[in-house]
Write an enzyme that holds these catalytic residues in place. Structure first.
Site, PDB file in Angstrom:
ATOM      1  N   LEU A   1      10.642 -20.423  -4.628  1.00 17.85           N
ATOM      2  CA  LEU A   1       9.759 -19.513  -3.818  1.00 17.85           C
ATOM      3  C   LEU A   1       8.644 -19.770  -4.807  1.00 17.85           C
ATOM      4  O   LEU A   1       8.431 -19.362  -6.030  1.00 17.85           O
ATOM      5  CB  LEU A   1      10.242 -18.041  -4.121  1.00 17.85           C
ATOM      6  CG  LEU A   1       9.271 -16.830  -3.622  1.00 17.85           C
ATOM      7  CD1 LEU A   1       9.146 -16.963  -2.336  1.00 17.85           C
ATOM      8  CD2 LEU A   1       9.737 -15.579  -4.181  1.00 17.85           C
TER       9      LEU A   1
ATOM     10  N   HIS B   1       2.063   3.509  -9.096  1.00 25.19           N
ATOM     11  CA  HIS B   1       2.085   2.170  -9.608  1.00 25.19           C
ATOM     12  C   HIS B   1       3.152   1.589 -10.336  1.00 25.19           C
ATOM     13  O   HIS B   1       3.526   0.716  -9.970  1.00 25.19           O
ATOM     14  CB  HIS B   1       0.591   1.935 -10.135  1.00 25.19           C
ATOM     15  CG  HIS B   1      -0.588   2.355  -9.349  1.00 25.19           C
ATOM     16  ND1 HIS B   1      -0.770   1.914  -7.995  1.00 25.19           N
ATOM     17  CD2 HIS B   1      -1.711   3.367  -9.642  1.00 25.19           C
ATOM     18  CE1 HIS B   1      -1.682   2.416  -7.705  1.00 25.19           C
ATOM     19  NE2 HIS B   1      -2.313   3.395  -8.537  1.00 25.19           N
TER      20      HIS B   1
ATOM     21  N   ASP C   1       0.947  -1.278   0.178  1.00 23.65           N
ATOM     22  CA  ASP C   1      -0.044   0.103   0.166  1.00 23.65           C
ATOM     23  C   ASP C   1       0.715   1.168  -0.080  1.00 23.65           C
ATOM     24  O   ASP C   1       1.961   1.148   0.575  1.00 23.65           O
ATOM     25  CB  ASP C   1      -0.866   0.003   1.218  1.00 23.65           C
ATOM     26  CG  ASP C   1      -2.061   0.947   1.184  1.00 23.65           C
ATOM     27  OD1 ASP C   1      -2.415   1.118  -0.137  1.00 23.65           O
ATOM     28  OD2 ASP C   1      -2.763   1.275   1.948  1.00 23.65           O
TER      29      ASP C   1
END
Ligand code: IPE
Ligand code: IPE
Ligand code: MG
Length: 277
Positions: free
Chosen positions: A162, A70, A53
């Site tokens: 991962l 963004h 965020d």
């Protein structure tokens, strides 16, 4: 940043990885040469989930468009994935676009989805031991993005390093509701008895039944809420809220979050363990 653990039982198990399977590249090192801390294996979280965020505020503070925020956030995603590989994390789940984010202006929604599309196309984790998964619904998501996500899932599904789960058009209540509907169909078709539905049955019918519980839920950008993120999996997560906006994050912030987690005492409802006498 290297933190060498000292106590008995903590000497052997540093999870940080110095080598990667030959078929894959090592992640690019931190630009200033920082190395991951060594976390005792028993204190490593299995699954870290992140609410990324603060892109908008980061941009606003610099007089830039939210779109620029963004875009800058994408670099922080790469950094975080590199840090996750280096510290030996097994599951990293990133909240990228929520079912509620459709409430934003069409222009901003397009800007976010453009960044998602560009990253999926650029495929920066191509040479790394990263299995990519998508958690979310199709719904209003442009089909080229869902196609790209499925392609990345297909081509990386054998990777064992991962697991990077991208939550895109994801909502926790949507996940729970779809799971309940799935169970209802099982009951209707006689495969399950409604009176005997257990938590395990519910978990088996989730969209990703193999996703482990979240050990550490980290939110950047100062807000202290979970915004409909992984309510089932994060039911017992340790929470970590930090002030930096997402585009300012580098891998050391992930390492710091994991280091703090490694010092937490988890009880899961049981009596706290007392020091052995
Ligand atoms: C998080 O940053 C990114 C998404 C929700 C897609 P925000 O865009 O929410 O940034 P703030 O919270 O407005 O600063
Ligand atoms: C949560 O951030 C969603 C993502 C990070 C993708 P928001 O910025 O949308 O959350 P709220 O609206 O502040 O709760
Ligand atoms: Mg926000």
């Amino acid at each position: 940043v290297r933190q060498d653990s000292g106590g008995a039982g903590c000497l052997r198990d540093g999870a940080a990885r110095n080598s990667f399977p030959a078929a894959f590249s090592a992640p690019p090192p931190h630009p200033d040469g920082h190395q991951p801390p060594r976390i005792p294996a028993g204190q490593m979280p299995l699954h870290v989930a992140v609410i990324m965020d603060g892109n908008g505020r980061w941009a606003q503070q610099r007089g830039l468009s939210r779109q620029a925020g963004h875009q800058a956030g994408a670099a922080a995603v790469r950094e975080t994935v590199h840090g996750a590989l280096e510290i030996g994390l097994r599951h990293l789940t990133l909240y990228t676009f929520s079912t509620e984010n459709w409430k934003r202006d069409a222009e901003e929604v397009d800007a976010i989805l453009d960044v998602v599309r560009a990253e999926l196309t650029d495929n920066p984790f191509r040479d790394l031991d990263v299995r990519i998964r998508w958690h979310g619904r199709t719904g209003k998501l442009p089909t080229d993005i869902s196609d790209l996500l499925r392609r990345r899932e297909r081509t990386t599904r054998e990777r064992t390093g991962l697991t990077l789960t991208m939550c895109i058009n994801y909502g926790g209540r949507d996940e729970i509701t779809r799971t309940a509907a799935h169970l209802a169909r099982q009951v209707r078709d006689g495969h399950l008895h409604a009176d005997h539905i257990s938590e395990k049955d519910f978990a088996r019918h989730l969209p990703h039944p193999d996703m482990p519980d979240v050990d550490l839920l980290w939110r950047t950008g100062s807000e202290q809420r979970t915004s409909n993120f992984l309510p089932w999996h994060a039911a017992y997560a340790e929470l970590h809220f930090t002030h930096d906006c997402w585009p300012d994050i580098d891998r050391r912030h992930l390492w710091q979050a994991i280091t703090e987690y490694s010092h937490r005492q988890r009880h899961h409802g049981a009596t706290p363990a007392t020091t052995a006498t």
